[in-house]
Enzyme design. Structure first.
Site, PDB file in Angstrom:
ATOM      1  N   LYS A  69       0.827  -1.206   0.000  1.00 57.51           N
ATOM      2  CA  LYS A  69       0.000   0.000   0.000  1.00 57.51           C
ATOM      3  C   LYS A  69       0.866   1.263   0.000  1.00 57.51           C
ATOM      4  O   LYS A  69       0.583   2.220  -0.723  1.00 57.51           O
ATOM      5  CB  LYS A  69      -0.968   0.000   1.191  1.00 57.51           C
ATOM      6  CG  LYS A  69      -1.808   1.275   1.216  1.00 57.51           C
ATOM      7  CD  LYS A  69      -3.137   1.125   1.865  1.00 57.51           C
ATOM      8  CE  LYS A  69      -3.890   2.455   1.866  1.00 57.51           C
ATOM      9  NZ  LYS A  69      -5.159   2.392   2.565  1.00 57.51           N
TER      10      LYS A  69
ATOM     11  N   HIS B 132     -13.308  -4.337  -5.209  1.00 58.88           N
ATOM     12  CA  HIS B 132     -14.249  -3.430  -4.545  1.00 58.88           C
ATOM     13  C   HIS B 132     -15.429  -3.010  -5.411  1.00 58.88           C
ATOM     14  O   HIS B 132     -16.439  -2.577  -4.879  1.00 58.88           O
ATOM     15  CB  HIS B 132     -13.522  -2.184  -4.030  1.00 58.88           C
ATOM     16  CG  HIS B 132     -12.751  -2.444  -2.766  1.00 58.88           C
ATOM     17  ND1 HIS B 132     -11.667  -3.296  -2.715  1.00 58.88           N
ATOM     18  CD2 HIS B 132     -12.902  -1.977  -1.502  1.00 58.88           C
ATOM     19  CE1 HIS B 132     -11.196  -3.320  -1.490  1.00 58.88           C
ATOM     20  NE2 HIS B 132     -11.925  -2.537  -0.723  1.00 58.88           N
TER      21      HIS B 132
ATOM     22  N   HIS C 127     -18.446  -3.643  -3.406  1.00 56.76           N
ATOM     23  CA  HIS C 127     -19.333  -2.592  -2.878  1.00 56.76           C
ATOM     24  C   HIS C 127     -20.777  -2.869  -3.281  1.00 56.76           C
ATOM     25  O   HIS C 127     -21.707  -2.566  -2.521  1.00 56.76           O
ATOM     26  CB  HIS C 127     -18.909  -1.212  -3.394  1.00 56.76           C
ATOM     27  CG  HIS C 127     -17.726  -0.655  -2.662  1.00 56.76           C
ATOM     28  ND1 HIS C 127     -16.799   0.159  -3.272  1.00 56.76           N
ATOM     29  CD2 HIS C 127     -17.325  -0.787  -1.377  1.00 56.76           C
ATOM     30  CE1 HIS C 127     -15.861   0.496  -2.391  1.00 56.76           C
ATOM     31  NE2 HIS C 127     -16.156  -0.065  -1.232  1.00 56.76           N
TER      32      HIS C 127
ATOM     33  N   HIS D  63     -17.335  -6.012   5.226  1.00 55.22           N
ATOM     34  CA  HIS D  63     -16.686  -5.413   4.049  1.00 55.22           C
ATOM     35  C   HIS D  63     -15.673  -6.364   3.385  1.00 55.22           C
ATOM     36  O   HIS D  63     -15.729  -6.598   2.176  1.00 55.22           O
ATOM     37  CB  HIS D  63     -16.004  -4.106   4.467  1.00 55.22           C
ATOM     38  CG  HIS D  63     -15.192  -3.477   3.395  1.00 55.22           C
ATOM     39  ND1 HIS D  63     -15.759  -2.813   2.334  1.00 55.22           N
ATOM     40  CD2 HIS D  63     -13.840  -3.428   3.201  1.00 55.22           C
ATOM     41  CE1 HIS D  63     -14.797  -2.369   1.534  1.00 55.22           C
ATOM     42  NE2 HIS D  63     -13.635  -2.719   2.037  1.00 55.22           N
TER      43      HIS D  63
HETATM   44  N1  LIG Z   1      -9.240   5.066   5.030  1.00 57.38           N
HETATM   45  C1  LIG Z   1      -9.034   4.010   4.282  1.00 57.38           C
HETATM   46  O1  LIG Z   1      -8.142   3.984   3.441  1.00 57.38           O
HETATM   47  C2  LIG Z   1      -9.916   2.806   4.478  1.00 57.38           C
HETATM   48  C3  LIG Z   1      -9.605   1.610   3.812  1.00 57.38           C
HETATM   49  C4  LIG Z   1     -10.411   0.506   4.067  1.00 57.38           C
HETATM   50  C5  LIG Z   1     -11.474   0.589   4.958  1.00 57.38           C
HETATM   51  N2  LIG Z   1     -11.748   1.780   5.582  1.00 57.38           N
HETATM   52  C6  LIG Z   1     -12.860   1.887   6.529  1.00 57.38           C
HETATM   53  O2  LIG Z   1     -12.595   1.050   7.641  1.00 57.38           O
HETATM   54  C7  LIG Z   1     -13.826   0.755   8.294  1.00 57.38           C
HETATM   55  C8  LIG Z   1     -13.824  -0.690   8.724  1.00 57.38           C
HETATM   56  O3  LIG Z   1     -12.763  -0.910   9.624  1.00 57.38           O
HETATM   57  P1  LIG Z   1     -12.718  -2.189  10.592  1.00 57.38           P
HETATM   58  O4  LIG Z   1     -12.997  -3.407   9.818  1.00 57.38           O
HETATM   59  O5  LIG Z   1     -11.472  -2.083  11.357  1.00 57.38           O
HETATM   60  O6  LIG Z   1     -14.010  -1.978  11.485  1.00 57.38           O
HETATM   61  P2  LIG Z   1     -14.258  -1.318  12.931  1.00 57.38           P
HETATM   62  O7  LIG Z   1     -13.393  -0.156  13.150  1.00 57.38           O
HETATM   63  O8  LIG Z   1     -15.720  -1.124  13.032  1.00 57.38           O
HETATM   64  O9  LIG Z   1     -13.800  -2.477  13.935  1.00 57.38           O
HETATM   65  C9  LIG Z   1     -14.507  -3.686  13.960  1.00 57.38           C
HETATM   66  C10 LIG Z   1     -15.031  -4.008  15.370  1.00 57.38           C
HETATM   67  O10 LIG Z   1     -13.960  -4.468  16.158  1.00 57.38           O
HETATM   68  C11 LIG Z   1     -13.914  -3.761  17.404  1.00 57.38           C
HETATM   69  N3  LIG Z   1     -12.497  -3.735  17.749  1.00 57.38           N
HETATM   70  C12 LIG Z   1     -11.536  -2.929  17.233  1.00 57.38           C
HETATM   71  N4  LIG Z   1     -10.326  -3.297  17.695  1.00 57.38           N
HETATM   72  C13 LIG Z   1     -10.521  -4.329  18.539  1.00 57.38           C
HETATM   73  C14 LIG Z   1      -9.640  -5.151  19.303  1.00 57.38           C
HETATM   74  N5  LIG Z   1      -8.308  -5.008  19.247  1.00 57.38           N
HETATM   75  N6  LIG Z   1     -10.191  -6.112  20.081  1.00 57.38           N
HETATM   76  C15 LIG Z   1     -11.535  -6.312  20.080  1.00 57.38           C
HETATM   77  N7  LIG Z   1     -12.413  -5.587  19.358  1.00 57.38           N
HETATM   78  C16 LIG Z   1     -11.900  -4.610  18.590  1.00 57.38           C
HETATM   79  C17 LIG Z   1     -14.556  -2.447  17.112  1.00 57.38           C
HETATM   80  O11 LIG Z   1     -15.115  -1.896  18.282  1.00 57.38           O
HETATM   81  C18 LIG Z   1     -15.634  -2.822  16.103  1.00 57.38           C
HETATM   82  O12 LIG Z   1     -16.796  -3.256  16.774  1.00 57.38           O
HETATM   83  C19 LIG Z   1     -14.927   1.107   7.312  1.00 57.38           C
HETATM   84  O13 LIG Z   1     -15.600   2.243   7.755  1.00 57.38           O
HETATM   85  C20 LIG Z   1     -14.190   1.412   6.011  1.00 57.38           C
HETATM   86  O14 LIG Z   1     -14.836   2.385   5.218  1.00 57.38           O
HETATM   87  C21 LIG Z   1     -10.975   2.869   5.359  1.00 57.38           C
HETATM   88 ZN   LIG Z   2     -11.695  -2.360   1.332  1.00 62.13          ZN
END
Ligand SMILES: NC(=O)c1ccc[n+]([C@@H]2O[C@H](COP(=O)([O-])OP(=O)(O)OC[C@H]3O[C@@H](n4cnc5c(N)ncnc54)[C@H](O)[C@@H]3O)[C@@H](O)[C@H]2O)c1
Ligand SMILES: [Zn+2]
Length: 344
Positions: free
Chosen positions: A214, A235, A239, A257
């Site tokens: 990345k 995606h 999506h 996702h």
């Molecule tokens: N900015 C970017 O380049 C980019 C790229 C891909 C995805 N995203 C975004 O990322 C988001 C998804 O991220 P995600 O999958 O991390 O989801 P999330 O942040 O919702 O985390 C998933 C769940 O795990 C819990 N959690 C987090 N860390 C934990 C830990 N260490 N132990 C136990 N529980 C924990 C959280 O409370 C949540 O309920 C989406 O909103 C997506 O749009 C952004």
């Molecule tokens: Zn993604």
């Protein structure tokens, strides 16, 4: 392990080390300034607390867990809390959580007083392999994801592998779909790590190699004028599936996702043997390889996707392991692509 994102005066280090969260102070100034630590209710509180313990003048702000916190309402609440904490332009916001907290915190830092320092401490596999670097920050407007946002690079990213120990298995696997994606488009050895055995045995290498892919892409194309689009592999269809069958709101039995992305990659792999290997990897991880989703609904969504321009849509295809190509195809070819996805 360490990588450096080379973006001129916006360059930053990505530190990957067990336990590094407890040593954040070594990588960024936490003294003589206010530190606003953002986390969510699902992230074990100990992680934010270990950052707080290093800050003479810090506070923890906890939002509800889940995508719903990437909203204007929660964004406003966080900004208000930062103002109430009397933060100025020299102060710091630290995100401690998954992609939701990274995206929300990054956008709050990008906009509070026109931009303050931001540090990202990702605690999910998804955020550790992908979302915590690259500078894309955003919130959602209703059902439209990531539509209000900014490019805002962090000052440092701390990947503490130890935090994954508390992550529920389904979330753990979900994030790995993005790592398989990075392997497919750019790193055969990363893909091979998934064929060699349990991901937890190689998790540090998987995260390091994914972030390296990345980082290289972002360095070439920070603002997604071209090459960065390769990260959208899987995606476009993904999506579409997510819009129809994704987990959100009251639809609590939907797909995550990464699960949608895994499904979305399969029709885009042109080499049949490689597609078979990818399916085997997904199966071994416990990711879905087929879905009973209504294809017409997925199609309707894809035709209105932001990557769709009139009668054509840009998709990323993988002709062979470790390479990719952007194809502008007529939307009339989409049904055939979706058809392939039903093969088990
Ligand atoms: N900015 C970017 O380049 C980019 C790229 C891909 C995805 N995203 C975004 O990322 C988001 C998804 O991220 P995600 O999958 O991390 O989801 P999330 O942040 O919702 O985390 C998933 C769940 O795990 C819990 N959690 C987090 N860390 C934990 C830990 N260490 N132990 C136990 N529980 C924990 C959280 O409370 C949540 O309920 C989406 O909103 C997506 O749009 C952004
Ligand atoms: Zn993604």
């Amino acid at each position: 392990m360490k990588l450096t994102m080379q973006l001129g005066n916006r360059s930053y280090d990505i530190i990957m080390k067990r336990g590094c969260l407890a040593n954040l102070y070594q990588f960024i100034n936490l003294s003589n300034r206010k530190v606003f630590i953002l986390t969510d209710s699902g992230v074990p509180a100990q992680y934010a607390r270990s950052v707080l313990a290093q800050c003479p003048d810090g506070m923890v702000y906890t939002v509800p867990q889940g995508e719903g916190s990437k909203s204007l309402k929660v964004f406003g609440q966080v900004q208000q809390a930062m103002l109430d904490f009397n933060m100025t332009r020299k102060d710091l916001l630290v995100s401690v959580g998954g992609g939701v907290i990274g995206d929300l915190g990054g956008f709050c830092a990008a906009t509070y007083m026109r931009g303050i320092d931001f540090v990202n401490c990702p605690t999910t596999t998804l955020s550790q392999v992908d979302s915590s670097i690259g500078g894309k920050t955003a919130i959602d407007l209703g059902e439209t994801k990531n539509i209000v946002g900014a490019f805002w690079q962090p000052k440092v990213v701390l990947v503490d592998f130890d935090t994954l120990e508390t992550l529920p298995r389904r979330h753990y696997v979900n994030g790995l779909a993005e790592a398989v994606k990075m392997g497919l488009i750019a790193d055969p050895e990363l893909f091979a790590l998934f064929e060699q055995g349990k991901p937890e045995d190689n998790i540090e290498q998987i995260i390091y190699r994914s972030l390296r892919v990345k980082k290289n892409v972002v360095e070439q194309d920070e603002r997604e004028q071209g090459q960065r689009a390769c990260l959208n592999f899987g995606h476009t269809i993904g999506h579409g599936i997510e819009a129809v069958k994704g987990i959100r709101g009251r639809r609590t039995n939907g797909l995550f996702h990464g699960e949608c992305v895994a499904l979305g990659t399969l029709p885009m792999i042109e080499d049949k043997a490689l597609a078979k290997r990818a399916r085997a990897v997904y199966r071994s991880l416990g990711l879905p390889v087929r879905t009973g989703v209504d294809k017409k609904k997925v199609l309707a969504y894809m035709q209105h996707d932001k990557k769709s321009r009139g009668d054509t849509i840009t998709v990323i295809k993988v002709p062979g392991l470790g390479c990719w190509r952007a194809d502008r195809i007529p939307t009339s070819e989409l049904p055939a692509l979706l058809g392939i996805q039903e093969e088990g």
